[in-house]
Design a protein around this motif. Structure first.
Motif, PDB file in Angstrom:
ATOM      1  N   SER A  17       0.829  -1.218   0.000  1.00  0.00           N
ATOM      2  CA  SER A  17       0.000   0.000   0.000  1.00  0.00           C
ATOM      3  C   SER A  17       0.858   1.262   0.000  1.00  0.00           C
ATOM      4  O   SER A  17       0.778   2.113   0.904  1.00  0.00           O
ATOM      5  CB  SER A  17      -0.938   0.001   1.216  1.00  0.00           C
ATOM      6  N   SER A  18       1.698   1.371  -1.026  1.00  0.00           N
ATOM      7  CA  SER A  18       2.559   2.547  -1.163  1.00  0.00           C
ATOM      8  C   SER A  18       2.618   2.934  -2.634  1.00  0.00           C
ATOM      9  O   SER A  18       2.364   2.110  -3.519  1.00  0.00           O
ATOM     10  CB  SER A  18       3.964   2.257  -0.625  1.00  0.00           C
ATOM     11  N   ALA A  19       2.956   4.197  -2.887  1.00  0.00           N
ATOM     12  CA  ALA A  19       2.937   4.665  -4.282  1.00  0.00           C
ATOM     13  C   ALA A  19       3.757   5.940  -4.416  1.00  0.00           C
ATOM     14  O   ALA A  19       4.094   6.591  -3.421  1.00  0.00           O
ATOM     15  CB  ALA A  19       1.502   4.918  -4.741  1.00  0.00           C
ATOM     16  N   ARG A  20       4.058   6.274  -5.676  1.00  0.00           N
ATOM     17  CA  ARG A  20       4.708   7.560  -5.943  1.00  0.00           C
ATOM     18  C   ARG A  20       4.429   7.952  -7.386  1.00  0.00           C
ATOM     19  O   ARG A  20       4.394   7.110  -8.283  1.00  0.00           O
ATOM     20  CB  ARG A  20       6.220   7.461  -5.720  1.00  0.00           C
ATOM     21  N   LYS A  21       4.253   9.247  -7.597  1.00  0.00           N
ATOM     22  CA  LYS A  21       4.054   9.797  -8.936  1.00  0.00           C
ATOM     23  C   LYS A  21       5.146  10.826  -9.187  1.00  0.00           C
ATOM     24  O   LYS A  21       5.341  11.735  -8.383  1.00  0.00           O
ATOM     25  CB  LYS A  21       2.668  10.443  -9.068  1.00  0.00           C
ATOM     26  N   ILE A  22       5.857  10.649 -10.307  1.00  0.00           N
ATOM     27  CA  ILE A  22       6.959  11.552 -10.639  1.00  0.00           C
ATOM     28  C   ILE A  22       6.690  12.211 -11.988  1.00  0.00           C
ATOM     29  O   ILE A  22       6.444  11.538 -12.989  1.00  0.00           O
ATOM     30  CB  ILE A  22       8.298  10.792 -10.709  1.00  0.00           C
ATOM     31  N   ASN A  23       6.753  13.531 -12.012  1.00  0.00           N
ATOM     32  CA  ASN A  23       6.609  14.283 -13.252  1.00  0.00           C
ATOM     33  C   ASN A  23       7.940  14.273 -13.996  1.00  0.00           C
ATOM     34  O   ASN A  23       8.982  14.617 -13.435  1.00  0.00           O
ATOM     35  CB  ASN A  23       6.182  15.721 -12.941  1.00  0.00           C
ATOM     36  N   LEU A  24       7.915  13.867 -15.263  1.00  0.00           N
ATOM     37  CA  LEU A  24       9.137  13.805 -16.072  1.00  0.00           C
ATOM     38  C   LEU A  24       9.079  14.746 -17.277  1.00  0.00           C
ATOM     39  O   LEU A  24       9.928  14.663 -18.159  1.00  0.00           O
ATOM     40  CB  LEU A  24       9.354  12.364 -16.575  1.00  0.00           C
ATOM     41  N   ASP A  25       8.092  15.607 -17.308  1.00  0.00           N
ATOM     42  CA  ASP A  25       7.841  16.435 -18.495  1.00  0.00           C
ATOM     43  C   ASP A  25       8.751  17.662 -18.530  1.00  0.00           C
ATOM     44  O   ASP A  25       8.307  18.810 -18.459  1.00  0.00           O
ATOM     45  CB  ASP A  25       6.377  16.858 -18.543  1.00  0.00           C
ATOM     46  N   ALA A  26      10.052  17.397 -18.594  1.00  0.00           N
ATOM     47  CA  ALA A  26      11.041  18.465 -18.731  1.00  0.00           C
ATOM     48  C   ALA A  26      12.172  17.930 -19.604  1.00  0.00           C
ATOM     49  O   ALA A  26      12.381  16.722 -19.692  1.00  0.00           O
ATOM     50  CB  ALA A  26      11.567  18.898 -17.361  1.00  0.00           C
ATOM     51  N   SER A  40      17.917   4.387  -7.873  1.00  0.00           N
ATOM     52  CA  SER A  40      18.151   3.376  -8.910  1.00  0.00           C
ATOM     53  C   SER A  40      16.917   2.537  -9.187  1.00  0.00           C
ATOM     54  O   SER A  40      16.650   2.170 -10.344  1.00  0.00           O
ATOM     55  CB  SER A  40      19.329   2.480  -8.519  1.00  0.00           C
ATOM     56  N   SER A  41      16.156   2.219  -8.149  1.00  0.00           N
ATOM     57  CA  SER A  41      14.926   1.449  -8.362  1.00  0.00           C
ATOM     58  C   SER A  41      13.972   2.224  -9.263  1.00  0.00           C
ATOM     59  O   SER A  41      13.315   1.649 -10.142  1.00  0.00           O
ATOM     60  CB  SER A  41      14.250   1.138  -7.026  1.00  0.00           C
ATOM     61  N   PHE A  42      13.906   3.537  -9.051  1.00  0.00           N
ATOM     62  CA  PHE A  42      13.066   4.373  -9.910  1.00  0.00           C
ATOM     63  C   PHE A  42      13.615   4.420 -11.331  1.00  0.00           C
ATOM     64  O   PHE A  42      12.880   4.226 -12.305  1.00  0.00           O
ATOM     65  CB  PHE A  42      12.966   5.786  -9.334  1.00  0.00           C
ATOM     66  N   ILE A  43      14.919   4.675 -11.450  1.00  0.00           N
ATOM     67  CA  ILE A  43      15.549   4.792 -12.771  1.00  0.00           C
ATOM     68  C   ILE A  43      15.365   3.507 -13.570  1.00  0.00           C
ATOM     69  O   ILE A  43      15.039   3.527 -14.765  1.00  0.00           O
ATOM     70  CB  ILE A  43      17.046   5.134 -12.616  1.00  0.00           C
ATOM     71  N   LYS A  44      15.571   2.356 -12.922  1.00  0.00           N
ATOM     72  CA  LYS A  44      15.415   1.063 -13.598  1.00  0.00           C
ATOM     73  C   LYS A  44      13.971   0.839 -14.055  1.00  0.00           C
ATOM     74  O   LYS A  44      13.719   0.093 -15.009  1.00  0.00           O
ATOM     75  CB  LYS A  44      15.830  -0.072 -12.663  1.00  0.00           C
TER      76      LYS A  44
END
Length: 565
Positions: A17-26, A40-44
């Motif tokens: 029950s965890s989450a994250r939203k990342i804006n990459l529009d740049a 690294s977990s995000f990048i992968k």
């Protein structure tokens, strides 16, 4: 210009029950944070969302079974890609399903052939089939992985060696030495060559029969039937036929069992879907009630607390996770059914062949009588006609292959390759100097297909110089999509402060003009980046439990559609 741009990545775990939203529009996105903050977990996860397989994933990340939802623009058209395990769903901008994929190699890769105009064909190491390579091969030039990418070039994804001789063909494809059109023709040539081999084999066999016929001194060819041998042949064929029928029955039983498994899973899916709907009703009902609830059995008053509503929500999450797992299992079973049906068809074909041979054997006696009556001349004439047909077919195939070779030569220019190699070499020398790599001998990196070998902190800087040299070659000569460049932890091998600044400034200043950049590092050493700067501060918790409810509410309809609830 063919261009791919990332807009947003959502990662959600129903398990914890965890989450994250990342804006990459740049144009530039920089992620800064200490070790163990989840960079690294995000990048992968970014190229993973599009089907590429990272070489290493932390086991704890695997255990939380994350769902990724990547929003991206391809040629300014918005798409959304949902992935959970090997199950992938492609949506359009309005979240209408375009396609679903249960297998990356067998389903997603062939889809990318048109979606990304990825016409390269490679020979599969196990099956020997000519196939479209994996997403890992397509996105490989654009990604440097923290764990393996700073040790060796062209190495940042897993499953690359599933294809024979992949490295040379992939480099020539991506750098524009040989364009898409060349590989389309190459695939056509291989298919024609295989057909030519089959017909040549048939021709050789028929020529042997023809020679035996004309060796009979122009007398009547006697086709004598050896009765005992004939009976042995028939007995052998019948035994073989029965064996194949037994195998067919086993396949049919296995397929039936798989359909039964699928029916059970379909039933469980319906139960899970029904449960989710009921839990949604319970949650909505609990929110609308007063602060206390009267027990219908004893009349006692109980508080309608958030904790009770949270328990309902947790049950719903577990049902979603179960539903995702069931859909994955269903996809695997459907893939097995498809595979078993293909193998069953092969055995059915063999059975039909044997039955045809048996019928032919039964006709041999009649054929013997025919030869005695008609004579050798008509048999020889018939063989001549058949040989002529086969020779003409081979000549046609040879002519087709010659035309293909002629067309392929148009796309293979020695001058162009020399120009590309020269441009790469010029860039490489310049970039090595700028990155303070002074001992790497020119002969070790002169070719664009070189394997970069250095020691200590110089290795990662040399690999960065090579990566950017290839990317700028691609920008000038290649027809592939301009995909986002993702660089994970470039300050490898204990770089000193001076070289760290050089590396970061180099990454910033030499980025191809039309490419998006996503960079991850512990510290940017005062180097300024214009764009989206994201600092990660929570140790061991890249995904947030606090944001789960909000993000889940936002993406629940996407999960529902992906799972066809």
């Amino acid at each position: 210009m063919k261009k791919l741009r990332f807009k947003e990545l959502i990662i959600i775990s129903l398990v914890e029950s965890s989450a994250r939203k990342i804006n990459l529009d740049a144009d530039v996105n920089v992620f800064i944070g200490d070790n163990d903050t989840g960079k690294s977990s995000f990048i992968k996860s970014i190229y993973y969302a599009l089907g590429a397989t990272p070489p290493q994933v932390h086991p704890e990340w695997t255990q939380i079974m994350p769902i990724t939802i990547l929003k991206f623009a391809k040629d300014d058209i918005i798409y959304n890609m949902f992935r959970h395990g090997s199950y992938i769903v492609l949506f359009n901008e309005n979240y209408e399903i375009i396609n679903t994929f249960a297998s990356i190699g067998n389903e997603l890769s062939p889809y990318y052939e048109d979606f990304f105009d990825f016409k390269l064909k490679l020979t599969h190491s196990t099956s020997g089939e000519l196939k479209t390579p994996l997403p890992s091969h397509y996105f490989l030039p654009f990604y440097i992985d923290q764990d393996v990418g700073w040790n060796k070039n062209w190495n940042s994804f897993d499953r690359l060696t599933e294809f024979k001789g992949w490295r040379k063909d992939l480099i020539e494809y991506h750098t524009g030495i040989k364009p898409n059109e060349y590989y389309i023709l190459k695939a056509e040539k291989i298919l024609m060559s295989e057909l030519g081999k089959e017909i040549t084999s048939e021709l050789n066999a028929l020529e042997r029969v023809y020679l035996k016929a004309i060796e009979k001194n122009n007398s009547v060819l006697q086709v004598n039937i050896d009765v005992k041998q004939f009976e042995k042949d028939i007995e052998h064929l019948v035994i073989k036929l029965n064996e194949i029928k037994d195998i067919e029955n086993k396949y049919r039983t296995k397929i039936l069992d798989l359909y039964n498994e699928k029916a059970i899973i379909d039933h469980h899916i319906k139960l899970a879907e029904s449960t989710i709907k009921e839990l949604n009703k319970d949650y909505d009902f609990a929110e609308q009630l007063n602060e206390t609830i009267e027990c219908p059995t004893c009349g006692a008053m109980h508080p309608n607390t958030f904790a009770q509503r949270y328990i309902i929500a947790q049950d719903e999450n577990r049902c979603y996770e179960l539903l995702l797992q069931l859909n994955q299992e269903k996809g695997k079973i459907e893939a097995k059914i498809s595979k078993e049906n293909v193998e069953l068809e092969e055995y059915s074909y063999k059975k039909n062949e044997i039955e045809a041979i048996l019928n032919q054997k039964r006709e041999e006696i009649k054929f013997n009588d025919y030869i005695e009556n008609v004579g050798n001349s008509k048999l020889v004439d018939a063989l001549k006609d058949e040989l002529s047909i086969l020779r003409n077919r081979i000549a046609d195939i040879d002519g087709t292959i010659k035309n293909i070779n002629k067309k392929m030569r148009k796309y293979v220019s020695g001058e162009l390759q020399e120009e590309i190699e020269g441009y790469y070499f010029k860039l490489m020398k310049s970039f090595l100097f700028k990155l303070n790599v002074n001992k790497l001998k020119e002969e070790t990196f002169k070719s664009i297909s070189s394997s970069i070998k250095e020691n200590g902190s110089d290795l990662s800087r040399a690999l960065l110089a090579y990566t950017y040299s290839v990317l700028l070659v691609m920008e000038k000569y290649s027809s592939t999509y301009k995909c986002p460049i993702i660089i994970d932890s470039p300050l490898q091998n204990e770089q000193d402060d001076k070289n760290s600044v050089k590396i970061l400034e180099f990454i910033r200043d030499h980025k191809p003009e039309y490419s998006q950049l996503i960079l991850s590092c512990v510290d940017i050493h005062g180097v300024e980046f214009e764009g989206n700067i994201i600092e990660l501060t929570d140790k061991y918790h890249f995904l947030s439990k606090d944001k789960f409810g909000e993000i889940f509410a936002e993406v629940q309809f996407i999960i529902d559609k992906a799972m066809k609830i």
